[in-house]
Design a protein around this motif. Structure first.
Motif, PDB file in Angstrom:
ATOM      1  N   GLN A  68       0.812  -1.207  -0.137  1.00 42.84           N
ATOM      2  CA  GLN A  68       0.089  -0.077  -0.115  1.00 42.84           C
ATOM      3  C   GLN A  68       0.901   1.228   0.176  1.00 42.84           C
ATOM      4  OE1 GLN A  68      -1.675  -1.192   3.776  1.00 42.84           O
ATOM      5  NE2 GLN A  68      -0.558   0.549   4.878  1.00 42.84           N
ATOM      6  N   GLU A  94      -4.615   1.007  -1.749  1.00 41.14           N
ATOM      7  CA  GLU A  94      -4.303  -0.711  -1.765  1.00 41.14           C
ATOM      8  C   GLU A  94      -4.909  -1.358  -2.990  1.00 41.14           C
ATOM      9  OE1 GLU A  94      -4.239  -2.427   2.385  1.00 41.14           O
ATOM     10  OE2 GLU A  94      -5.979  -1.122   2.439  1.00 41.14           O
ATOM     11  N   ASP A 101      -8.322  -5.884  -0.546  1.00 38.17           N
ATOM     12  CA  ASP A 101      -8.267  -4.743   0.102  1.00 38.17           C
ATOM     13  C   ASP A 101      -8.800  -3.724  -0.601  1.00 38.17           C
ATOM     14  OD1 ASP A 101      -7.588  -5.795   2.506  1.00 38.17           O
ATOM     15  OD2 ASP A 101      -5.347  -5.765   1.986  1.00 38.17           O
ATOM     16  N   SER A 133     -13.866   2.343   3.820  1.00 38.64           N
ATOM     17  CA  SER A 133     -13.169   1.486   2.916  1.00 38.64           C
ATOM     18  C   SER A 133     -14.216   0.632   2.133  1.00 38.64           C
ATOM     19  CB  SER A 133     -12.280   0.507   3.576  1.00 38.64           C
ATOM     20  OG  SER A 133     -11.546  -0.365   2.589  1.00 38.64           O
TER      21      SER A 133
END
Length: 228
Positions: A68, A94, A101, A133
């Motif tokens: 990331q 990511e 992810d 997220s």
């Protein structure tokens, strides 16, 4: 102050020796970073940072793989000599590095209490984070105690190497998952190059989700700090 630094370092290496790094649920990572701080006035300052994460051990396999990249900005407001408030925004990439992810947006609120002398520094930091997220929203709360001490006998200058140690406790909650608890132990060394530039490197050990499915992580950390 010297005793406090020794306690942090002893705790750090004790947990590494007890758990080891040959466990099935262990991940090893490297995290480089660059931070640029800028004082707008005596009471207001800004900080910009870029941080990466690369796995060197994962799923019982040694490898070097990008995980990331984080971009962050903090605005800090000094209340007085010892107290400070800050607001932050972080974006984590990511999806570009494979895996399942999702990219993440993080809002951060922070309070910091600091005691700074000619040779030593103590810091208490409390953070609240809202993490977005994909369709998941989670809230994380963090408390960190950090101590640093000069290794030389002189006052602070561009030649003084300093020792850093901190302990941080985190809890993450969401509507979907049970609360997750994490403990972090960090020790490192800072090397100033000029009055505005310094380099830090160290180790961080994490015990993640230790009330449920515990995992262990060891991070090699290095970074350049610029204070403009």
């Amino acid at each position: 102050m010297v005793n406090m630094m020794r306690i942090i370092i002893i705790i750090f290496f004790y947990f590494i020796s007890v758990t080891g790094i040959s466990q099935e649920k262990f991940t090893g990572s490297y995290e480089p970073f660059i931070e640029v701080g800028y004082a707008v006035s005596k009471l207001y300052s800004q900080e910009f940072s870029v941080e990466g994460r690369f796995h060197w051990y994962d799923a019982e396999v040694y490898k070097f793989q990008a995980k990331q990249v984080d971009l962050a900005h903090f605005s800090s407001f000094k209340l007085n000599t010892n107290n400070e408030l800050a607001l932050g925004l972080k974006y984590r990439f990511e999806e570009n590095f494979g895996g399942d992810d999702k990219n993440e947006i993080r809002l951060v609120e922070e309070y910091k209490y600091e005691i700074d002398t000619e040779r030593n520094k103590l810091e208490h930091r409390i953070r609240a984070e809202q993490r977005f997220s994909g369709s998941l929203t989670s809230h994380r709360f963090r408390y960190k105690f950090e101590a640093s001490q000069l290794l030389g006998t002189e006052k602070r200058n561009t030649d003084n190497i300093y020792l850093i140690g901190n302990l941080e406790t985190l809890v993450t909650i969401s509507k979907i998952y049970k609360p997750s608890y994490e403990q972090r132990f960090t020790t490192g060394i800072g090397v100033p190059f000029t009055a505005f530039t310094e380099f830090e490197f160290g180790l961080q050990y994490r015990i993640d989700d230790f009330t449920q499915e515990v995992t262990h992580e060891l991070f090699f950390i290095s970074g350049l700090k610029l204070d403009l």
